[in-house]
Each structure stands twice: as structure tokens, then as C-alpha cells.
Design a protein around this motif. Structure first.
Motif, mmCIF file in Angstrom:
data_model
loop_
_atom_site.group_PDB
_atom_site.id
_atom_site.type_symbol
_atom_site.label_atom_id
_atom_site.label_comp_id
_atom_site.label_asym_id
_atom_site.label_seq_id
_atom_site.Cartn_x
_atom_site.Cartn_y
_atom_site.Cartn_z
ATOM 1 N N GLU A 123 1.375 -1.298 -0.049
ATOM 2 C CA GLU A 123 0.285 0.006 -0.095
ATOM 3 C C GLU A 123 1.000 1.490 0.024
ATOM 4 O O GLU A 123 1.510 0.884 0.302
ATOM 5 N N ARG A 180 -6.493 4.175 -5.495
ATOM 6 C CA ARG A 180 -7.506 3.358 -4.277
ATOM 7 C C ARG A 180 -8.939 4.221 -4.395
ATOM 8 O O ARG A 180 -9.645 3.703 -4.065
ATOM 9 N N HIS A 222 -10.300 2.595 -7.505
ATOM 10 C CA HIS A 222 -10.657 1.159 -7.603
ATOM 11 C C HIS A 222 -10.350 0.513 -8.984
ATOM 12 O O HIS A 222 -10.096 -0.737 -9.272
#
Length: 166
Positions: free
Chosen positions: A38, A63, A66
């Protein structure tokens, strides 16, 4: 416009912290048992998801939307990788230092990012503001470092057995 970033990594976890003018602006955090990561840098947040048994490809997911915004493919034999953006642009990650302490991300036209490392710290000099490319370069470095560790771990028993025979 040149951008200068300092980074520091935790050699146990592999996580990277990114600093601009002494202020932490981002982090790349790796999963404990996998090479997924991440990342957050400035206002961008990406998830790096490795695909396949040999992890020869990584999907980079934004993020916020998506969506897969990039795909990283690795060339295991030459320590290089290609970052293919959703827009169709391609960038090459290549190790340039003899001890793998320097590496670049470049499209060989107008965007070039240079990385330099010394143990668990380093610097980034970038002539692009593309946060994805900046963090992808460090992510790829971690992937290749991890492969070297696995390779050494696999061959160490063989070396020890042959040393002990003599």
C-alpha cells in the motif's frame, strides 16, 4: 521542475518512508507474508498487487477509483522492469549501479527519475511530479531485493553442505 525526495526503509519490514524538505510526505507499506504493498504519497494512494505464482507482474490500483492504472512486468534475468500506464505510456526501471545502489525510471524522452541508495536510506531526484512513477521505482527495488534474499536462502544450504564435505 525538479523534485528531491529522501527515503528511509525499515530493513525488517521493507517499508519505505518518503520525505520532502524533512517532512514525511508518504509511505510504502508491504504486507507481512506477501509482496503486495500500500502506498500513500502526497495526495495519491495506490495498492500494488502481485499476480501469478512467480509474481512476474504487478497491478497498480488507484485506491480512489479502484481502477488498475498501471501494470509492472519484470525481467528476472536483467534486473529491469517495465511500467505500463493505463494511458499507454511505458517507463523502464533499470538498475544502473554496479552494487544495485542506483536505479532509474525513465521513458527515455522527457521524464526521468534517479534513485540512489545507501543501506536503508536514499534519495530520489525526479523531473516529473508523477507520484505513481516515484513510488513504483521503490516498490520495484523492494521486489528485486526480496528475490535476491530468496535466491541466497535457497542456495545457502547447498553451499554449506559442499563446504562441510571438505
Amino acid at each position: 521542475m525538479s523534485k528531491f525526495i529522501n527515503w528511509r526503509s525499515n530493513w525488517l519490514s521493507g517499508d519505505f518512508q518518503l520525505f520532502t524538505d524533512g517532512v514525511q510526505k508518504g509511505i510504502i507499506s508491504f504486507s507481512s507474508w506477501r509482496s503486495d504493498a500500500e502506498s500513500m504519497f502526497e495526495d495519491k494512494n495506490y495498492f500494488f498487487s502481485n499476480v501469478g505464482f512467480w509474481q512476474s507482474q504487478t497491478n497498480v490500483i488507484d485506491r480512489k477509483t479502484h481502477e488498475v492504472v498501471a501494470i509492472i512486468t519484470y525481467d528476472s534475468w536483467k534486473s529491469k522492469a517495465v511500467i505500463s500506464l493505463k494511458s499507454g505510456e511505458q517507463y523502464e526501471w533499470r538498475s544502473t549501479g554496479i552494487w544495485k545502489s542506483q536505479f532509474t525510471v525513465s521513458n527515455y524522452k522527457d521524464e526521468h527519475i534517479m534513485y540512489s541508495s545507501n543501506s536503508n536510506t536514499g534519495t530520489i531526484s525526479s523531473d516529473t511530479d508523477n507520484e505513481l512513477l516515484i513510488v513504483a521505482g521503490l516498490f520495484i527495488k523492494h521486489i528485486y531485493n526480496k528475490r535476491v534474499v530468496v535466491l541466497v536462502a535457497c542456495f545457502m544450504p547447498i553451499i554449506m553442505i559442499s563446504i562441510n564435505r571438505h
